[in-house]
Scaffold this motif. Structure first.
Motif, PDB file in Angstrom:
ATOM      1  N   ASP A 241      20.103 -38.046  70.756  1.00  0.00           N
ATOM      2  CA  ASP A 241      21.168 -38.114  71.759  1.00  0.00           C
ATOM      3  C   ASP A 241      22.483 -37.566  71.202  1.00  0.00           C
ATOM      4  N   ILE A 242      22.744 -37.875  69.908  1.00  0.00           N
ATOM      5  CA  ILE A 242      23.961 -37.359  69.269  1.00  0.00           C
ATOM      6  C   ILE A 242      23.933 -35.842  69.230  1.00  0.00           C
ATOM      7  N   LEU A 243      22.768 -35.290  68.873  1.00  0.00           N
ATOM      8  CA  LEU A 243      22.639 -33.823  68.794  1.00  0.00           C
ATOM      9  C   LEU A 243      22.822 -33.181  70.162  1.00  0.00           C
TER      10      LEU A 243
ATOM     11  N   GLU B  93      30.396 -21.998  71.936  1.00  0.00           N
ATOM     12  CA  GLU B  93      29.754 -21.810  70.635  1.00  0.00           C
ATOM     13  C   GLU B  93      28.222 -21.935  70.845  1.00  0.00           C
ATOM     14  N   PHE B  94      27.674 -20.840  71.397  1.00  0.00           N
ATOM     15  CA  PHE B  94      26.282 -20.909  71.869  1.00  0.00           C
ATOM     16  C   PHE B  94      25.277 -21.049  70.733  1.00  0.00           C
ATOM     17  N   GLN B  95      25.470 -20.368  69.623  1.00  0.00           N
ATOM     18  CA  GLN B  95      24.511 -20.431  68.527  1.00  0.00           C
ATOM     19  C   GLN B  95      24.400 -21.845  67.981  1.00  0.00           C
ATOM     20  N   LYS B  96      25.622 -22.505  67.792  1.00  0.00           N
ATOM     21  CA  LYS B  96      25.591 -23.880  67.287  1.00  0.00           C
ATOM     22  C   LYS B  96      24.901 -24.804  68.273  1.00  0.00           C
ATOM     23  N   ALA B  97      25.255 -24.618  69.560  1.00  0.00           N
ATOM     24  CA  ALA B  97      24.659 -25.472  70.589  1.00  0.00           C
ATOM     25  C   ALA B  97      23.132 -25.333  70.588  1.00  0.00           C
ATOM     26  N   GLU B  98      22.683 -24.094  70.512  1.00  0.00           N
ATOM     27  CA  GLU B  98      21.211 -23.830  70.504  1.00  0.00           C
ATOM     28  C   GLU B  98      20.560 -24.530  69.318  1.00  0.00           C
ATOM     29  N   ALA B  99      21.214 -24.470  68.128  1.00  0.00           N
ATOM     30  CA  ALA B  99      20.648 -25.100  66.933  1.00  0.00           C
ATOM     31  C   ALA B  99      20.561 -26.602  67.101  1.00  0.00           C
ATOM     32  N   PHE B 100      21.643 -27.215  67.685  1.00  0.00           N
ATOM     33  CA  PHE B 100      21.614 -28.666  67.880  1.00  0.00           C
ATOM     34  C   PHE B 100      20.493 -29.092  68.819  1.00  0.00           C
ATOM     35  N   LEU B 101      20.323 -28.342  69.904  1.00  0.00           N
ATOM     36  CA  LEU B 101      19.294 -28.705  70.892  1.00  0.00           C
ATOM     37  C   LEU B 101      17.882 -28.537  70.320  1.00  0.00           C
ATOM     38  N   LEU B 102      17.729 -27.524  69.506  1.00  0.00           N
ATOM     39  CA  LEU B 102      16.407 -27.330  68.910  1.00  0.00           C
ATOM     40  C   LEU B 102      16.117 -28.426  67.909  1.00  0.00           C
ATOM     41  N   ARG B 103      17.192 -28.858  67.171  1.00  0.00           N
ATOM     42  CA  ARG B 103      16.981 -29.969  66.236  1.00  0.00           C
ATOM     43  C   ARG B 103      16.637 -31.244  67.004  1.00  0.00           C
ATOM     44  N   ALA B 104      17.220 -31.381  68.190  1.00  0.00           N
ATOM     45  CA  ALA B 104      16.927 -32.556  69.020  1.00  0.00           C
ATOM     46  C   ALA B 104      15.596 -32.404  69.767  1.00  0.00           C
ATOM     47  N   GLN B 105      14.898 -31.261  69.528  1.00  0.00           N
ATOM     48  CA  GLN B 105      13.597 -30.970  70.188  1.00  0.00           C
ATOM     49  C   GLN B 105      13.757 -30.987  71.708  1.00  0.00           C
ATOM     50  N   ARG B 106      14.866 -30.390  72.177  1.00  0.00           N
ATOM     51  CA  ARG B 106      15.112 -30.275  73.616  1.00  0.00           C
ATOM     52  C   ARG B 106      15.346 -28.818  73.980  1.00  0.00           C
ATOM     53  N   PRO B 107      14.344 -27.942  73.764  1.00  0.00           N
ATOM     54  CA  PRO B 107      14.558 -26.520  74.110  1.00  0.00           C
ATOM     55  C   PRO B 107      14.794 -26.304  75.600  1.00  0.00           C
ATOM     56  N   GLU B 108      14.263 -27.213  76.427  1.00  0.00           N
ATOM     57  CA  GLU B 108      14.432 -27.030  77.870  1.00  0.00           C
ATOM     58  C   GLU B 108      15.909 -27.095  78.266  1.00  0.00           C
ATOM     59  N   LEU B 109      16.679 -27.942  77.512  1.00  0.00           N
ATOM     60  CA  LEU B 109      18.112 -28.009  77.808  1.00  0.00           C
ATOM     61  C   LEU B 109      18.827 -26.735  77.391  1.00  0.00           C
ATOM     62  N   ALA B 110      18.342 -26.150  76.271  1.00  0.00           N
ATOM     63  CA  ALA B 110      18.932 -24.878  75.836  1.00  0.00           C
ATOM     64  C   ALA B 110      18.702 -23.807  76.890  1.00  0.00           C
ATOM     65  N   ILE B 111      17.483 -23.787  77.423  1.00  0.00           N
ATOM     66  CA  ILE B 111      17.169 -22.801  78.480  1.00  0.00           C
ATOM     67  C   ILE B 111      18.070 -23.017  79.687  1.00  0.00           C
ATOM     68  N   LYS B 112      18.277 -24.308  80.071  1.00  0.00           N
ATOM     69  CA  LYS B 112      19.076 -24.612  81.254  1.00  0.00           C
ATOM     70  C   LYS B 112      20.540 -24.163  81.045  1.00  0.00           C
ATOM     71  N   TYR B 113      21.075 -24.480  79.850  1.00  0.00           N
ATOM     72  CA  TYR B 113      22.455 -24.099  79.594  1.00  0.00           C
ATOM     73  C   TYR B 113      22.617 -22.586  79.614  1.00  0.00           C
ATOM     74  N   TYR B 114      21.646 -21.848  79.001  1.00  0.00           N
ATOM     75  CA  TYR B 114      21.725 -20.378  79.012  1.00  0.00           C
ATOM     76  C   TYR B 114      21.642 -19.839  80.431  1.00  0.00           C
ATOM     77  N   LYS B 115      20.730 -20.432  81.242  1.00  0.00           N
ATOM     78  CA  LYS B 115      20.594 -19.995  82.642  1.00  0.00           C
ATOM     79  C   LYS B 115      21.918 -20.205  83.396  1.00  0.00           C
ATOM     80  N   ASP B 116      22.505 -21.407  83.172  1.00  0.00           N
ATOM     81  CA  ASP B 116      23.749 -21.696  83.881  1.00  0.00           C
ATOM     82  C   ASP B 116      24.863 -20.743  83.458  1.00  0.00           C
ATOM     83  N   ALA B 117      24.745 -20.302  82.209  1.00  0.00           N
ATOM     84  CA  ALA B 117      25.767 -19.367  81.713  1.00  0.00           C
ATOM     85  C   ALA B 117      25.421 -17.919  82.057  1.00  0.00           C
TER      86      ALA B 117
END
Length: 1721
Positions: free
Chosen positions: A1189-1191, A1203-1227
């Motif tokens: 949740d912190i990540l 800061e998209f690269q950092k955000a992507e790294a945090f989400l992948l560490r949190a094992q939530r790639p689907e959120l990374a996809i959603k944020y990229y789509k929204d952007a």
């Protein structure tokens, strides 16, 4: 019937030269014509003149011109001709059977007036008419003539009926007289029949009517009794003249009447009963017809005319070819000629009753004829020419014919077997049988002569499968019936019909002697048996032995030889008999003893001296002894006594040999004294009767000669005293008393007391007789005598002695009779009881002791039971009142009704025990109601219930059980019975019992115990539906425990627990089955989990390969990491995806970090003040679950800060790639979204793509980029879809590149069908872009030949289209040409069209009005056009000829003319002419094959056509070779080989073509010589002679010098050739000689110069075959191996249909290709 002109036999003259008479021989082989010059000309059957002779005048002094021959006729045997002359005489000439036989006059009959007409209807009898009006007959045997009847009017005509048994004579006053030698039962009248209106010169007698005509131009048909049937009046027809002659067909159903220039044909219509007139045969300039003669087989009609001409006409209704072997010609409704095309033999099939013949069939290995009429059946043997016609009612053609017997036809129809002997017009016999098999029927018709039997015809057949009947076909009675205990599968009579061999299904061989009706078994196992032809010897096989019976009269005498194989055949020829045996793959023959066989034949022939002489040469053995016995018996029957004496001496029978020796001495002395053989002397005959133990016959012979003493002496020697005394008494012999005394003394001396007693009895000394009988131990005989004489009965002493002897000898009944006669009833009764004579005892007791009757009846019953006479005992027990014994006796006698009747009358309950036995009987015969009543009455209800259950009548059983028993007892009974049925394996019956008493669980348990799970499930589904799934699961586990996995799987699935099935397979290491189950029945990811577990089980590289195979490698790594199987994840990553190792390390670290507890409060404070590092530290230490949740929150914060690269790294560490996809789509960062999706959620990539496409965000570059990515990951179908979606009209190169890439991927990686679908999309797009070559190449890669051709045609690449069609599918060449012509027409390119379709080009010029061009083009192209049209004409002509039968002699000139015309045509040495040459070749092959089978075989004409066939083959093969570059040398060799056939083909054309062919392959020396020869020939043709030709160059070759001079030059390019020849002649390098081979001979010559040996020509090139020979099956056919292989290779590589056709022809012509040859598909 139709008349068709065949040929002219005798050419007519300019003036009158009348043909006076004609005649056909009855055997159809000769035809005689006599003209006005009195010369008889003889023709053969084909109409060729073979002989002639001049007739003689009655008296030579009057000269040869003083008479006219009026008529002539052949004798019935066709060896003589009777000639009727006007100089009052008939000469009979013997002309013999063969042509050229000397002609002599064998009879002459001088008459008182001119002989006017003549017929020869039967042997030795000639009928003729004379000018005086008499009709007379001449007998050629006695050379005398006599008058049959006389009239006062000139005899103008004479004819016979169809059978030749009746005659009609026509007279000048119009009278027609009929006379019968035999009216054949017709009842028709004789004498004057009718009076015609004019002299009946034209008269014919048909089957049903008489036709008469004359000078009044009327033809009248008369009925059988002279009444007018029809009149055909031609008197108003001015073109008609008088009718001069008439002739009837041999069948009598057609009549031809001749007049001037015309033949009128009349056909009898059986349906209408009148004559139908056919269209007349008009023959201009034939003039008056003076003679008609019909060939006896009805196939030809000869016509003689006033001008001396003889014309031959073919007569037939129809003609057909049967099986390509027989020609069947219907010459009349009732007459058919069957001709064998291969042998030329003919048979005339004719209905004797005039019935119309239906279809004729040739059956039985093409030997036998069968034909039907409405009322008869016609049969014929083509070999023996024996014909039969028997009455036969129509049976719809359902008869079956069997021709195994050469003398008789067996016809089976509707259960009846009829036998017809060939040559007989009566059915030989008919019997009823259902077994129509040649092996189960045996017919013998006089096959070997039997002594004393003139006509020997026997039939053996099956009445039923176990019964044989033997019938005498002559007398029509049954000779015997054999009933056998087993089915019979083979039988056969011997040739004399005295013995029958038969074999049953158990392979036992039996012999039946018809005369003695004795059956004996010969072998217990016999797979083969056969009579030896021409003898009574039998050969059979018994397992490993060959068994031979040389003497069948002694079946126990058998000769045996050991065998290793099986007997297959028996052959007897050239005095040798062999048994053929197969031993493995070899055949071995065993030779039988011909001498022993010969013995049997000698016996059958009655030659006993020959048989004796043969036996003298043999040593004594079992077989020889049997033969001596047979010979002794037969020689005695034949009264050949010396032979009989020798036989008995050989057999060691001394007494008979001595007796016969004495007899022979008597016969010899009589023979010397009186002559003869002495066997008729009474003493000899009497002694032979004695030898035969026929003493009465011997007595008769003696008494005939009054030799009483000899008779008495004979009887005394034989100790036959009674007969001796009888003779003495009859003759009053003086020694009678002495004889009697001597006889009595003899009897007493020999202790023959019985005989002595009879003598005393006859003399009246009864007491003496009784004493002697008692002495002889015959008290019964003494008792009979005592009871017959009252004086003896009165003697107490005699009676007591007799009774004592009787009782002692236990003759109680006889003693009782004697006591009863003497009224001693008590002793009589005792004796009767002791002797078991109960009837007499009861009868006596009823009179004397009534109280004893009941006891006697019971004792009598006991005795009968003891004697097993139960039936008889019943009534005696009833009489005695012993009911129980009566019931037992009735039951024992199976008199059930009587037993029941007695039982039901009993009141004693003790008798109830018998109800059970009687009830059991009625139950066994299924009379269940009676049985039930008796069971119940006998208190055996349980047995009644068992009866019903065993019979399957559960309802009745249950009804009875409920009625008689309690529910518990019923259940117990049914359950126990069901359990018994279960033990017996009767599960269905047991189930019914269980369910009847509501115990289905027991049935379910039974099925489970016996592992009958289907039935168990069925019952559970019916009775315990709620437990069905549970039961399935339970069964599945049991089956799994038994390793019956397939069945367990079925039950797991039925129990809706597929996971258990997967687990079962997984536990048992059956991963493929587990994967199949998970994929089929699991969810979307189940099979992936199984694949993961499978891979984990395998480990290492095997796991990687497996996951790659399924495409789950990356998923498996993620799954392993997510489930904390980090070792397995690391192993997979290291082996296949090293780039994933950091991610796995990260996840591993995170997992380890999560293990530490953290302080939740500290975490929350840090979280809210966005102190991410402290928050994360605290969470990692005290609450690992909240790290994710912190990540996520930190990533959200970074996204907001861009800061998209950092955000992507945090989400992948949190094992939530689907959120990374959603944020990229929204952007709006779709590329990054798709990258993350592809790497971490590939399963959702397609959904993301569709979403992206739907929003229209994808550019061309993005599409291409995505396609490339799919391609790299192996998702080829998706890559192809992406490539095909690229659409950018501004960048055509990119479009084409993408589409071609899509097609390339489809061809490489997709199935053929999907690749074809992709090509159908890409191809039209490429064509639209005008990329025709690329589209065609695409189509060719997928074998879409026509699509590729169409692409080339769209791009007007016509050469490429033609090349593709020619090389890949020659069938499309015509399609390309057609499209090309259409293209040229549409484009108006007329100049180009000229080279393709001249006619179409000329038409277009004409339509445009360009007449000058049209005419100019026509003049230039006319030669090509004419050639094409000529080619088309000959092609159609050859196709037509191939469909007719090309072997008629008269067509030979047509074929030859056609061949010469074709080979003379110009410019036909090209590939396009192949089909025409092939057609010519095929026609000539068919012609030669038919000639080989005909009478023209090996004739000069045949040899000439064989040469033409060879030439046509060379021409066709050359055309085929010219179409292929690599066969140019073969084409050249063929042109050179054709030079040796310049006697058939034009020489100038041949040398021209050979020269050009040699020049084309750079054989300049041969080209120079051949073209130089062509120039010389051309000059010679201009001069009209070839005499000036120089043959030096061809001196030592087989090229002919003497050739026909062509009428014109076949080649026009003479000057061009001349220039080339002059040029080469100046060239010193060209050696101007023909090349030679190792023989020192011209290389193309077949004949060797030094040896004269002629080599075979190569079938491919025509060159001589010297070495490396390839031989064909047909002799004389070979090929050079090099040329053959070259031709084969070219055919295979080019797929040339012409070369394939050449090989196919060689196969047919040469009898097949060599083993290494070419195979056609």
């Amino acid at each position: 019937m139709q008349l068709k002109y065949l040929k002219t036999l005798l050419t007519p003259q300019d003036g009158a030269a009348k043909v006076t008479c004609m005649a056909w021989a009855p055997n159809n082989a000769k035809f005689a014509v006599c003209t006005i010059d009195r010369v008889v000309i003889l023709y053969d059957e084909q109409g060729e003149k073979r002989d002639r002779f001049t007739t003689k005048p009655a008296d030579p002094k009057y000269g040869k011109k003083t008479y006219v021959v009026k008529s002539m006729a052949f004798s019935p045997d066709s060896t003589k001709i009777a000639v009727a002359q006007t100089d009052n005489i008939i000469f009979v000439y013997k002309i013999g059977e063969e042509w050229g036989d000397k002609k002599v006059i064998c009879n002459k009959f001088i008459q008182t007036s001119a002989v006017t007409c003549l017929v020869w209807p039967s042997e030795h009898t000639i009928i003729f008419g004379i000018a005086e009006g008499k009709v007379r007959q001449a007998n050629t045997k006695t050379s005398k003539s006599s008058t049959i009847y006389g009239t006062d009017s000139y005899v103008v005509s004479l004819t016979t009926n169809v059978s030749g048994k009746g005659i009609l004579s026509g007279h000048a006053d119009g009278t027609v007289v009929r006379y019968f030698f035999d009216d054949e039962g017709s009842g028709e009248s004789q004498g004057k029949l009718l009076t015609h209106a004019c002299p009946p010169y034209a008269m014919a007698w048909g089957t049903n009517s008489i036709i008469v005509a004359g000078c009044d131009k009327k033809i009248v048909a008369y009925g059988r009794e002279g009444h007018v049937l029809q009149t055909f009046d031609y008197s108003r027809d001015r073109s008609e003249k008088e009718f001069t002659v008439a002739a009837s067909s041999p069948s009598g159903q057609s009549i031809v009447v001749g007049s001037y220039d015309r033949l009128r044909v009349f056909n009898w219509s059986p349906r209408k009963g009148i004559w139908d007139e056919a269209s007349p045969k008009e023959i201009p300039n034939l003039y008056t017809i003076t003679a008609l003669s019909w060939k006896k087989d009805g196939s030809r009609l000869s016509v003689g005319t006033l001008c001396g001409g003889v014309e031959l006409f073919d007569c037939c209704l129809r003609r057909s070819i049967y099986k390509n072997k027989f020609e069947i010609t219907y010459v009349g409704l009732s007459q058919v000629i069957v001709k064998n095309l291969s042998t030329g033999t003919r048979v005339v099939l004719k209905s004797q009753y005039g019935y119309e013949i239906d279809e004729v069939k040739v059956m039985g290995k093409d030997r036998y004829l069968v034909a039907h009429t409405s009322d008869t059946l016609l049969l014929g043997d083509l070999l023996s020419n024996k014909l039969s016609e028997v009455a036969w009612q129509g049976s719809g053609g359902n008869e079956k014919f069997f021709f195994e017997n050469e003398t008789v036809c067996m016809i089976f129809n509707a259960g009846e077997l009829a036998l017809v002997e060939y040559g007989s017009n009566e059915i030989l016999g008919s019997v009823r049988t259902e077994f129509m098999n040649p092996h189960l029927i045996s017919v013998r018709l006089n096959e070997r002569k039997l002594r004393g039997v003139e006509d020997n015809r026997k039939l053996a057949y099956l009445i039923d499968i176990k019964t044989i009947a033997i019938v005498d076909l002559v007398g029509g009675y049954n000779l015997g019936t054999i009933s056998h205990d087993s089915k019979i599968d083979w039988l056969e009579l011997n040739e004399t019909g005295r013995k029958l061999l038969f074999r049953d299904k158990k392979l036992r061989l039996h012999l039946y002697d018809i005369e003695s009706s004795l059956k004996s078994t010969m072998l217990s196992f016999c797979p083969y048996v056969q009579w030896v032809p021409g003898s009574d010897v039998v050969v059979a096989q018994n397992r490993g032995n060959l068994c031979v019976w040389y003497t069948i009269d002694s079946p126990e005498r058998v000769t045996m030889f050991p065998l290793k194989g099986d007997i297959v055949d028996l052959e007897r020829s050239n005095g040798k008999t062999e048994v053929i045996v197969t031993e493995g793959v070899n055949s071995v023959s065993y030779t039988l003893d011909e001498g022993l066989i010969e013995f049997g034949t000698a016996i059958d022939d009655g030659d006993y001296y020959r048989a004796t002489a043969f036996l003298e040469t043999l040593e004594m053995s079992a077989e020889t002894e049997a033969m001596w016995k047979t010979l002794s018996k037969l020689s005695l029957e034949a009264q050949q006594l010396h032979i009989a004496e020798r036989c008995f001496a050989a057999l060691g029978d001394v007494s008979k040999a001595r007796f016969l020796n004495e007899t022979n001495k008597i016969a010899d002395s009589v023979s010397r004294e009186y002559g003869g053989d002495g066997t008729d002397h009474y003493q000899v005959k009497a002694r032979l009767a004695m030898l035969d133990k026929n003493f009465k016959l011997a007595e008769m012979y003696y008494m005939e000669q009054n030799a009483v003493d000899e008779v008495m002496e004979m009887y005394q020697e034989l100790h036959m005293w009674d007969e001796c005394i009888a003779v003495a008494e009859a003759k009053g012999h003086p020694e009678l008393d002495n004889l009697r005394r001597s006889y009595y003394s003899y009897l007493m001396e020999t202790n023959q007391n019985e005989k002595a007693g009879e003598v005393k009895e006859n003399e009246g000394d009864f007491i003496g007789a009784v004493n002697l009988y008692l002495k002889a131990g015959l008290p019964a005989k003494a008792a009979w005598l005592a009871m017959s004489r009252d004086e003896l009965l009165s003697s107490h002493d005699i009676i007591s002695r007799i009774t004592a002897a009787l009782i002692k000898g236990e003759f109680y009944e006889r003693a009782g009779d004697l006591f009863e006669r003497t009224r001693n009833n008590q002793k009589a009764l005792e004796c009767y009881r002791k002797g078991n004579a109960f009837k007499k005892a009861v009868d006596l007791a009823r009179v004397a002791f009534p109280a004893e009757v009941v006891k006697l009846e019971e004792v009598w019953g006991d005795y009968l039971v003891q004697q097993k006479q139960m039936d008889a005992a019943i009534n005696h027990y009833i009489e005695a009142g012993c009911s129980t014994k009566a019931i037992e006796a009735a039951i024992a006698a199976r008199q059930w009704k009587k037993a029941l009747h007695i039982l039901e009358l009993q009141e004693d309950k003790a008798a109830a025990k018998y109800y059970l036995k009687i009830a059991q009987h009625y139950a066994s015969v299924q009379e269940f109601e009676v049985a039930e009543r008796l069971f119940v009455k006998g208190d055996h209800t349980k047995d009644a219930i068992d009866m019903y259950t065993q019979a399957g009548q559960w309802e009745q059983a249950h009804k009875l059980a409920v009625k008689c028993m309690s529910q518990e007892d019923v259940s117990a009974l049914y359950i126990s019975r069901a359990q018994e049925l279960e033990k017996e394996g009767k599960y269905k019956e047991a189930e019914r019992l269980f369910t009847t008493v509501d115990e289905p669980d027991l049935a379910i348990t039974m099925y489970k115990k016996n592992k009958m799970y289907d039935d168990m499930i069925r019952l559970v589904a019916v009775h315990h539906k709620d437990l069905l799934q549970e039961t399935h699961i339970h069964l599945a586990k049991e089956l799994e425990a038994e390793s019956r996995f397939q069945e367990a799987e079925y039950h797991y699935l039925e129990g809706q627990d597929w996971k258990a099935a997967v687990n079962m397979y997984r536990v048992n290491d059956m991963w493929e089955e587990a994967y199949r189950m998970a994929k089929t029945h699991g969810g979307a990811s189940a099979h992936k989990q199984v694949a993961y577990l499978w891979a984990k089980n395998l480990g290492g590289e095997a796991a990687v390969k497996l996951l790659n195979k399924f495409g789950f490698l990356e998923t498996a790594i993620d799954f392993a990491a997510d489930n904390y199987a980090f070792d397995f994840a690391f192993e997979l990553a290291r082996l296949a995806m090293k780039q994933r190792i950091p991610d796995i390390h990260l996840k591993n670290a995170m997992f380890l970090e999560d293990q530490i507890n953290c302080n939740f409060l500290t975490f929350k404070v840090s979280f809210h003040i966005t102190d991410w590092s402290n928050a994360q530290r605290v969470a990692e230490a005290h609450d690992p679950e909240s790290v994710a949740d912190i990540l996520v929150s930190q990533a959200k914060f970074c996204f907001d800060q861009k800061e998209f690269q950092k955000a992507e790294a945090f989400l992948l560490r949190a094992q939530r790639p689907e959120l990374a996809i959603k944020y990229y789509k929204d952007a709006g960062m779709w590329t990054d979204a798709m990258r993350i999706c592809k790497d971490y959620l590939p399963s959702k990539l397609s959904i993301l793509q569709k979403e992206y496409e739907s929003e229209g965000n994808w550019g061309v570059e993005g599409m291409v980029e995505q396609a490339q990515e799919w391609e790299q990951t192996g998702e080829y179908a998706r890559a192809i879809d992406c490539y095909l979606k690229v659409k950018d009209s501004s960048n055509m190169d990119l479009l084409m590149k993408c589409w071609m890439k899509a097609a390339e991927l489809a061809i490489k990686f997709l199935s053929h069908d999907k690749a074809v679908d992709i090509s159908q999309v890409v191809g039209p797009r490429l064509i639209q872009l005008r990329k025709y070559n690329e589209a065609a190449e695409l189509y060719l890669n997928l074998d879409l030949i026509k699509n590729a051709i169409d692409a080339f045609i769209e791009g007007e690449e016509w050469n490429k289209a033609k090349r593709v069609a020619k090389e890949l599918d020659p069938r499309l060449e015509e399609y390309v040409d057609k499209r090309y012509k259409e293209h040229l027409k549409n484009q108006g390119k007329v100049d180009s069209l000229v080279g393709v379709d001249v006619v179409a080009a000329l038409d277009m010029y004409a339509e445009r009005g360009q007449w000058e061009k049209c005419i100019d083009t026509a003049s230039k192209q006319v030669h090509v056009y004419i050639m094409n049209q000529t080619l088309l004409f000959y092609k159609r002509l050859l196709d037509f000829i191939r469909n007719i039968f090309p072997s008629f002699l008269q067509n030979f000139n047509i074929y030859k003319r056609m061949f010469l015309e074709l080979v003379s045509l110009r410019d036909w040495d090209c590939a396009e002419a192949y089909r025409m040459w092939a057609n010519l070749r095929d026609v000539l092959l068919l012609l030669c094959e038919n000639l080989t089978k005909s009478s023209e075989a090996n004739s000069p004409a045949h040899e000439e056509f064989e040469q033409m066939l060879l030439v046509a083959h060379y021409y066709s093969t050359r055309s085929a070779a010219k179409g292929i570059d690599q066969l140019s040398s073969v084409a050249a060799k063929l042109s050179i080989s054709l030079l040796r056939h310049t006697e058939l083909i034009p020489a100038d054309k041949a040398f021209y073509e050979a020269g050009l062919a040699a020049k084309a392959v750079d054989w300049e020396n041969m080209a120079f010589i051949f073209l130089n020869r062509f120039l010389d020939l051309a000059d010679g043709i201009d001069e009209g002679t070839l005499d000036a030709l120089d043959h030096t160059d061809f001196q030592d070759t087989d090229i002919p010098f003497e050739v026909p001079v062509p009428s014109k030059l076949h080649v026009e390019k003479r000057e061009e050739i001349r220039e080339w020849v002059l040029t080469v002649s100046m060239d010193q390098r060209v050696e101007q000689v023909l090349p030679k081979d190792e023989r020192g001979t011209y290389e193309a010559s077949l004949v060797a110069l030094s040896t004269g040996i002629r080599s075979l020509p190569c079938v491919i090139t025509g060159y001589p075959v010297l070495h490396n020979k390839i031989e064909f099956k047909r002799p004389g056919m070979a090929a050079n191996k090099d040329d053959w292989n070259k031709f084969l290779m070219a055919t295979k590589t080019t797929h040339s249909p012409e070369c394939q056709d050449v090989l196919k022809f060689i196969t047919q012509w040469c009898g097949g290709l060599p083993s290494a040859g070419y195979s056609f598909h």
